[in-house]
Design a protein around this motif. Structure first.
Motif, mmCIF file in Angstrom:
data_model
loop_
_atom_site.group_PDB
_atom_site.id
_atom_site.type_symbol
_atom_site.label_atom_id
_atom_site.label_comp_id
_atom_site.label_asym_id
_atom_site.label_seq_id
_atom_site.Cartn_x
_atom_site.Cartn_y
_atom_site.Cartn_z
ATOM 1 N N ALA A 1 4.009 -28.371 27.272
ATOM 2 C CA ALA A 1 5.177 -29.497 27.084
ATOM 3 C C ALA A 1 6.303 -28.980 28.203
ATOM 4 O O ALA A 1 7.453 -29.796 28.744
ATOM 5 C CB ALA A 1 5.810 -29.664 25.910
ATOM 6 N N LEU B 1 0.237 -25.803 23.429
ATOM 7 C CA LEU B 1 1.248 -26.880 23.513
ATOM 8 C C LEU B 1 2.464 -26.890 23.455
ATOM 9 O O LEU B 1 2.931 -27.380 24.673
ATOM 10 C CB LEU B 1 1.260 -27.612 21.857
ATOM 11 N N ALA C 1 -1.027 -37.158 35.495
ATOM 12 C CA ALA C 1 -1.030 -38.435 33.933
ATOM 13 C C ALA C 1 -0.220 -39.088 34.166
ATOM 14 O O ALA C 1 -0.270 -41.253 33.862
ATOM 15 C CB ALA C 1 -1.235 -37.644 32.770
ATOM 16 N N PRO D 1 3.225 -42.314 29.659
ATOM 17 C CA PRO D 1 3.788 -41.792 28.501
ATOM 18 C C PRO D 1 4.115 -39.892 28.450
ATOM 19 O O PRO D 1 4.373 -40.227 27.333
ATOM 20 C CB PRO D 1 3.179 -42.204 27.479
ATOM 21 N N LEU D 2 3.068 -39.258 29.018
ATOM 22 C CA LEU D 2 2.972 -37.693 28.762
ATOM 23 C C LEU D 2 4.382 -37.722 28.722
ATOM 24 O O LEU D 2 4.123 -36.377 27.562
ATOM 25 C CB LEU D 2 2.077 -37.199 29.860
ATOM 26 N N PRO D 3 4.960 -37.659 29.658
ATOM 27 C CA PRO D 3 6.007 -36.762 29.999
ATOM 28 C C PRO D 3 7.700 -37.119 28.463
ATOM 29 O O PRO D 3 7.433 -35.821 28.418
ATOM 30 C CB PRO D 3 7.004 -37.566 30.793
ATOM 31 N N VAL E 1 5.234 -30.098 31.994
ATOM 32 C CA VAL E 1 4.999 -30.883 32.226
ATOM 33 C C VAL E 1 6.876 -31.587 32.062
ATOM 34 O O VAL E 1 6.901 -31.816 33.600
ATOM 35 C CB VAL E 1 4.252 -32.231 31.137
ATOM 36 N N LEU F 1 6.356 -37.843 25.526
ATOM 37 C CA LEU F 1 5.742 -36.947 24.866
ATOM 38 C C LEU F 1 6.100 -35.803 24.766
ATOM 39 O O LEU F 1 6.199 -34.794 23.163
ATOM 40 C CB LEU F 1 4.164 -37.113 24.625
ATOM 41 N N CYS F 2 6.112 -34.829 25.984
ATOM 42 C CA CYS F 2 5.985 -33.670 26.019
ATOM 43 C C CYS F 2 7.600 -32.873 25.287
ATOM 44 O O CYS F 2 7.923 -32.718 25.505
ATOM 45 C CB CYS F 2 5.823 -33.234 26.821
ATOM 46 N N LEU G 1 -1.526 -31.498 34.908
ATOM 47 C CA LEU G 1 -1.666 -33.349 33.826
ATOM 48 C C LEU G 1 0.013 -33.567 33.950
ATOM 49 O O LEU G 1 -0.226 -34.949 33.347
ATOM 50 C CB LEU G 1 -1.881 -32.797 32.069
ATOM 51 N N GLY G 2 0.639 -33.104 33.787
ATOM 52 C CA GLY G 2 2.041 -34.217 33.788
ATOM 53 C C GLY G 2 2.774 -34.906 34.901
ATOM 54 O O GLY G 2 2.735 -36.486 34.965
ATOM 55 N N ARG H 1 7.900 -33.094 35.956
ATOM 56 C CA ARG H 1 8.305 -34.532 36.713
ATOM 57 C C ARG H 1 10.213 -34.557 36.233
ATOM 58 O O ARG H 1 9.989 -35.081 37.181
ATOM 59 C CB ARG H 1 8.398 -34.861 34.587
#
Length: 285
Positions: A268, A264, A18, A21-23, A271, A25-26, A14-15, A275
């Protein structure tokens, strides 16, 4: 220097899919979990093993914001203290597998020949044996505790690091700077430790971050089966097991919350690791 991160199926993709901002946030969530684990003894409002059967399965209240479990123990305190155990085990798996995998990969990639063949075949044998099964076998021999499953999973994760390291070293050894140092009379150990290792370290550490998430999930599964930490030790996987009784009586918080934290946290770290690897690859190219 380019290399593909060793990936396994899971939510970590998903990282890269998507973006946005996901990385971040993780990364923030992972940092928050680590900080909570470090400060848990000072943040926990109650004794995590304090039993109050008269208050068993009570819902959230000002004194117990996340309720209590079937033994009357404060869920919030057990989540905080459980973070320490849940993160300490994967840290041991990653530390051992990364150091050993680097050594094996460097030796195989640099020396080549029969040593490369022996080490490569050995890691392939480890790949063929499931890590969870190896952990269960070792725990059945040495009894419950965190050390045995950590060692077993570290052995199972070692090939992911060693194969990645070997492929990176095979690329680095053809670089002009390696030939220049050889001409100057530098030994193989000097070239590997001072020049090759710093160049491949970012990609290997990114792989280790991904391995951390999977090790957390595997150890939580072993704790759920009662094969890792002792019964009274706060641990997210053990809390899910202990919360089964509460779920049957209609009080699911003590089981759902640790399960959600495991999922979660795994996502996290995966991701962030993937990344990180993508950024290293783009920078190298």
């Amino acid at each position: 220097m380019t290399a593909a991160l060793t990936r396994r199926p899971g939510l970590a993709r998903l990282g890269t899919a998507a973006g946005g901002p996901l990385p971040l946030l993780c990364l923030g969530f992972a940092a928050l979990v680590v900080l909570a684990a470090l400060l848990a003894p000072w943040l926990a409002p109650h004794d995590p093993n304090g039993v109050d059967l008269g208050n068993a399965l009570a819902g959230p209240s000002p004194d117990h914001p996340l309720g209590v479990d079937a033994a009357g123990r404060d869920t919030f305190s057990r989540l905080l203290l459980g973070a320490r155990t849940s993160l300490l085990g994967p840290l041991g798996v990653v530390a051992f597998s990364t150091v050993a995998g680097l050594a094996v990969g460097l030796a195989a990639g640099w020396r080549g020949g029969w040593l490369d063949s022996v080490l490569s075949r050995s890691t392939e044998l480890v790949f063929a044996f499931p890590g969870m099964l190896l952990a269960i076998l070792i725990v059945s021999v040495y009894g419950e505790g965190l050390l045995a499953p950590v060692v077993a999973l570290a052995i199972a994760y070692l090939p992911y690091v060693s194969r990645l390291t070997r492929s990176l070293v095979l690329t680095e050894r053809t670089r002009p700077y390696v030939s220049a140092h050889r001409v100057q009379g530098h030994s193989a150990a000097q070239i590997c430790l001072r020049h090759v290792l710093p160049n491949i370290a970012p990609v290997v550490l990114a792989q280790s971050a991904v391995n951390f998430g999977y090790a957390l999930m595997d150890l939580a599964g072993l704790s759920f089966l009662g094969l890792a930490v002792p019964a009274l030790t706060p641990d997210w996987g053990r809390m899910v097991f202990d919360g089964q009784t509460a779920v049957q009586h209609g009080y699911p918080l003590s089981a759902i919350l640790p399960c959600a934290l495991v999922v979660l946290t795994v996502v996290a770290f995966n991701v962030v690791g993937e990344r990180w690897a993508d950024r290293v690859a783009r920078r190298a190219s």
